[in-house]
Design a protein around this motif. Structure first.
Motif, mmCIF file in Angstrom:
data_model
loop_
_atom_site.group_PDB
_atom_site.id
_atom_site.type_symbol
_atom_site.label_atom_id
_atom_site.label_comp_id
_atom_site.label_asym_id
_atom_site.label_seq_id
_atom_site.Cartn_x
_atom_site.Cartn_y
_atom_site.Cartn_z
ATOM 1 N N ASP A 73 0.813 -1.222 0.000
ATOM 2 C CA ASP A 73 0.000 0.000 0.000
ATOM 3 C C ASP A 73 0.849 1.276 0.000
ATOM 4 O OD1 ASP A 73 -2.400 -1.466 0.089
ATOM 5 O OD2 ASP A 73 -2.206 -1.722 2.256
ATOM 6 N N LEU A 74 2.150 1.137 -0.226
ATOM 7 C CA LEU A 74 3.032 2.303 -0.247
ATOM 8 C C LEU A 74 3.193 2.834 -1.665
ATOM 9 C CD1 LEU A 74 5.953 1.190 2.146
ATOM 10 C CD2 LEU A 74 3.854 2.422 2.719
ATOM 11 N N THR A 75 3.500 4.118 -1.784
ATOM 12 C CA THR A 75 3.825 4.689 -3.084
ATOM 13 C C THR A 75 5.209 4.198 -3.511
ATOM 14 O OG1 THR A 75 4.945 6.630 -2.160
ATOM 15 C CG2 THR A 75 2.542 6.772 -2.457
ATOM 16 N N PRO A 76 5.567 4.328 -4.804
ATOM 17 C CA PRO A 76 6.914 3.927 -5.238
ATOM 18 C C PRO A 76 8.027 4.624 -4.453
ATOM 19 C CG PRO A 76 5.509 4.203 -7.141
ATOM 20 C CD PRO A 76 4.716 4.672 -5.956
ATOM 21 N N ARG A 77 7.822 5.899 -4.110
ATOM 22 C CA ARG A 77 8.835 6.636 -3.336
ATOM 23 C C ARG A 77 8.970 6.050 -1.924
ATOM 24 N NH1 ARG A 77 10.484 11.496 -5.455
ATOM 25 N NH2 ARG A 77 11.241 12.151 -3.408
ATOM 26 N N GLU A 78 7.834 5.818 -1.277
ATOM 27 C CA GLU A 78 7.847 5.256 0.078
ATOM 28 C C GLU A 78 8.455 3.850 0.080
ATOM 29 O OE1 GLU A 78 3.805 7.465 1.832
ATOM 30 O OE2 GLU A 78 3.681 5.552 0.759
ATOM 31 N N THR A 79 8.126 3.096 -0.958
ATOM 32 C CA THR A 79 8.667 1.737 -1.079
ATOM 33 C C THR A 79 10.188 1.774 -1.203
ATOM 34 O OG1 THR A 79 6.661 0.890 -2.126
ATOM 35 C CG2 THR A 79 8.695 -0.349 -2.500
ATOM 36 N N PHE A 80 10.691 2.640 -2.083
ATOM 37 C CA PHE A 80 12.143 2.718 -2.285
ATOM 38 C C PHE A 80 12.851 3.125 -1.002
ATOM 39 C CE2 PHE A 80 15.924 5.280 -3.263
ATOM 40 C CZ PHE A 80 16.691 4.313 -3.893
ATOM 41 N N ILE A 81 12.317 4.112 -0.298
ATOM 42 C CA ILE A 81 12.956 4.575 0.940
ATOM 43 C C ILE A 81 12.976 3.457 1.974
ATOM 44 C CG2 ILE A 81 12.667 6.115 2.922
ATOM 45 C CD1 ILE A 81 11.781 8.295 0.941
ATOM 46 N N ALA A 82 11.864 2.732 2.117
ATOM 47 C CA ALA A 82 11.808 1.623 3.075
ATOM 48 C C ALA A 82 12.825 0.543 2.721
ATOM 49 C CB ALA A 82 10.403 1.034 3.112
ATOM 50 N N GLN A 83 12.934 0.242 1.437
ATOM 51 C CA GLN A 83 13.863 -0.796 0.994
ATOM 52 C C GLN A 83 15.316 -0.349 1.149
ATOM 53 O OE1 GLN A 83 12.212 -1.300 -2.947
ATOM 54 N NE2 GLN A 83 11.146 -3.176 -2.363
ATOM 55 N N LEU A 84 15.588 0.904 0.829
ATOM 56 C CA LEU A 84 16.957 1.406 0.944
ATOM 57 C C LEU A 84 17.391 1.451 2.402
ATOM 58 C CD1 LEU A 84 19.475 2.499 -0.381
ATOM 59 C CD2 LEU A 84 18.450 4.788 -0.384
ATOM 60 N N VAL A 85 16.510 1.884 3.285
ATOM 61 C CA VAL A 85 16.836 1.908 4.720
ATOM 62 C C VAL A 85 17.156 0.499 5.206
ATOM 63 C CG1 VAL A 85 15.888 2.266 7.032
ATOM 64 C CG2 VAL A 85 15.534 3.998 5.270
ATOM 65 N N THR A 86 16.372 -0.481 4.787
ATOM 66 C CA THR A 86 16.613 -1.869 5.193
ATOM 67 C C THR A 86 17.978 -2.346 4.703
ATOM 68 O OG1 THR A 86 14.253 -2.383 5.196
ATOM 69 C CG2 THR A 86 15.765 -4.242 5.014
ATOM 70 N N GLN A 87 18.305 -2.047 3.460
ATOM 71 C CA GLN A 87 19.618 -2.423 2.922
ATOM 72 C C GLN A 87 20.749 -1.796 3.739
ATOM 73 O OE1 GLN A 87 19.659 -1.330 -1.276
ATOM 74 N NE2 GLN A 87 19.521 -3.492 -1.821
ATOM 75 N N LEU A 88 20.630 -0.504 3.986
ATOM 76 C CA LEU A 88 21.667 0.217 4.724
ATOM 77 C C LEU A 88 21.819 -0.328 6.142
ATOM 78 C CD1 LEU A 88 20.799 3.866 3.592
ATOM 79 C CD2 LEU A 88 22.772 2.524 2.857
ATOM 80 N N GLU A 89 20.689 -0.627 6.780
ATOM 81 C CA GLU A 89 20.724 -1.163 8.154
ATOM 82 C C GLU A 89 21.445 -2.508 8.196
ATOM 83 O OE1 GLU A 89 16.662 0.753 10.136
ATOM 84 O OE2 GLU A 89 16.597 -1.218 9.161
ATOM 85 N N GLU A 90 21.145 -3.374 7.237
ATOM 86 C CA GLU A 90 21.756 -4.709 7.223
ATOM 87 C C GLU A 90 23.247 -4.634 6.925
ATOM 88 O OE1 GLU A 90 20.349 -7.700 8.127
ATOM 89 O OE2 GLU A 90 18.877 -6.254 8.834
ATOM 90 N N VAL A 91 23.629 -3.752 6.026
ATOM 91 C CA VAL A 91 25.062 -3.580 5.736
ATOM 92 C C VAL A 91 25.773 -3.034 6.966
ATOM 93 C CG1 VAL A 91 26.742 -2.296 4.368
ATOM 94 C CG2 VAL A 91 24.756 -3.297 3.248
ATOM 95 N N GLN A 92 25.147 -2.080 7.636
ATOM 96 C CA GLN A 92 25.745 -1.500 8.840
ATOM 97 C C GLN A 92 25.936 -2.563 9.924
ATOM 98 O OE1 GLN A 92 23.418 1.447 11.092
ATOM 99 N NE2 GLN A 92 25.215 2.760 11.050
ATOM 100 N N LYS A 93 24.978 -3.476 10.060
ATOM 101 C CA LYS A 93 25.079 -4.541 11.068
ATOM 102 C C LYS A 93 26.280 -5.454 10.812
ATOM 103 C CE LYS A 93 20.129 -5.022 12.019
ATOM 104 N NZ LYS A 93 18.948 -5.902 11.795
ATOM 105 N N ASN A 94 26.622 -5.613 9.541
ATOM 106 C CA ASN A 94 27.680 -6.553 9.171
ATOM 107 C C ASN A 94 28.958 -5.845 8.729
ATOM 108 O OD1 ASN A 94 26.282 -9.322 9.232
ATOM 109 N ND2 ASN A 94 24.853 -8.090 8.057
ATOM 110 N N LYS A 95 29.161 -4.623 9.200
ATOM 111 C CA LYS A 95 30.293 -3.839 8.712
ATOM 112 C C LYS A 95 31.648 -4.446 9.061
ATOM 113 C CE LYS A 95 30.121 -0.430 12.483
ATOM 114 N NZ LYS A 95 29.903 1.018 12.780
ATOM 115 N N GLU A 96 31.756 -5.135 10.215
ATOM 116 C CA GLU A 96 33.038 -5.741 10.581
ATOM 117 C C GLU A 96 33.415 -6.848 9.596
ATOM 118 O OE1 GLU A 96 34.957 -4.408 12.707
ATOM 119 O OE2 GLU A 96 33.432 -2.955 13.334
ATOM 120 N N PHE A 97 32.432 -7.609 9.150
ATOM 121 C CA PHE A 97 32.671 -8.659 8.165
ATOM 122 C C PHE A 97 33.087 -8.042 6.833
ATOM 123 C CE2 PHE A 97 31.031 -11.821 5.029
ATOM 124 C CZ PHE A 97 31.812 -12.906 5.410
ATOM 125 N N ILE A 98 32.477 -6.932 6.458
ATOM 126 C CA ILE A 98 32.808 -6.246 5.212
ATOM 127 C C ILE A 98 34.210 -5.656 5.295
ATOM 128 C CG2 ILE A 98 32.198 -4.308 3.705
ATOM 129 C CD1 ILE A 98 29.251 -4.799 4.631
#
Length: 282
Positions: A73-98
């Motif tokens: 039920d989100l707009t394309p803009r809201e969807t992209f922001i939600a997805q990008l935040v999730t990506q960034l959060e997961e990368v941040q969680k695993n930064k030591e491995f990276i």
């Protein structure tokens, strides 16, 4: 994935991040799991195989979290922001491995790892491509590849600050800020008389360097498509397609027949093309 296999992968990720890949022994990994070396080799033939499994595990974790986002039920803009935040959060969680991967240059460690890294790159490019088209429509189509590569560069640069320079950034604010910059670029592109740097022909040549989608990738896209469609007849068609593709020996006539039922649904064009290419139906 079996629970013991998952436990070995998670122990490997933790030790690789803390001690480094080269400095971590299989003995240390099995000690952390409370298993024998024999049990380790039942799941992984080597430490390199475990590293590849660790990459896949982390990428699949991000995919699963993206797939689970309630974006219908989100707009394309809201969807992209939600997805990008999730990506960034997961990368941040695993930064030591990276950081470990960069410090020890574990990529590429062998051809399988290199191919999987290319697959991740292709997935990210495809995600941005679809998101940008959903947000800006056909008006930006001529410059879509340039806008995509610039977006990837911006995200990569901020991730470098977060991972390596340990900068604290509000990720929700950052995602919105990045999308606002895409607005600026999209407005500039649509009013420009310049020729794009990246064309479809150029991208087609580059795409040959990347692995083709797997059958599992196609099934995942079918599942995602079903969550976004309200038409019951199309959902039934996608159910049949999913079941057929998961068969040990999928039947081409059945797949072609089902694809004929969804050709008039523009939101499924990419999925249709992916299936046709994989099964060589064109």
């Amino acid at each position: 994935m079996k629970e013991k296999e998952k436990k070995i992968i998670e122990a490997g990720i933790s030790l690789f991040a803390r001690k480094g890949y080269s400095s971590t022994s299989i003995q240390e990994i099995v000690d952390a799991c409370g298993i024998s070396k024999g049990a380790f080799y039942l799941y992984f033939k080597s430490k390199e195989a475990l590293l590849l499994a660790a990459f896949k595990y982390q990428f699949q974790t991000i995919q699963s979290k993206l797939d689970a986002l309630p974006v219908k039920d989100l707009t394309p803009r809201e969807t992209f922001i939600a997805q990008l935040v999730t990506q960034l959060e997961e990368v941040q969680k695993n930064k030591e491995f990276i950081i470990m991967q960069t410090r020890e240059q574990t990529i590429p460690i062998n051809s399988e790892v290199e191919e999987f890294v290319r697959k991740i790159s292709a997935e990210i490019g495809s995600f941005y491509h679809k998101s940008l088209l959903n947000i800006y429509g056909t008006a930006i189509k001529r410059f879509i590849y340039d806008l995509n590569i610039i977006l990837q560069g911006i995200v990569h640069s901020y991730l470098k600050l977060i991972i390596f320079d340990k900068t604290t950034i509000d990720l929700h604010k950052l995602a919105g800020f990045i999308l606002n910059r895409m607005d600026d670029l999209a407005a500039g592109f649509t009013s420009s008389n310049e020729e794009p740097i990246l064309t479809a022909d150029c991208i087609e040549k580059l795409s040959k360097l990347y692995p083709e989608p797997s059958r599992e990738d196609i099934v995942r896209q079918i599942k995602l498509s079903k969550d976004k469609i309200d038409n019951e007849d199309i959902i039934i068609t996608l159910d049949v397609l999913e079941g057929e593709i998961e068969r040990e020996t999928p039947r081409s006539p059945v797949i072609q027949g089902m694809l004929g039922n969804i050709r008039d649904e523009p939101t499924l064009d990419d999925l249709t093309t992916m299936i046709e290419k994989f099964f060589k139906l064109k």
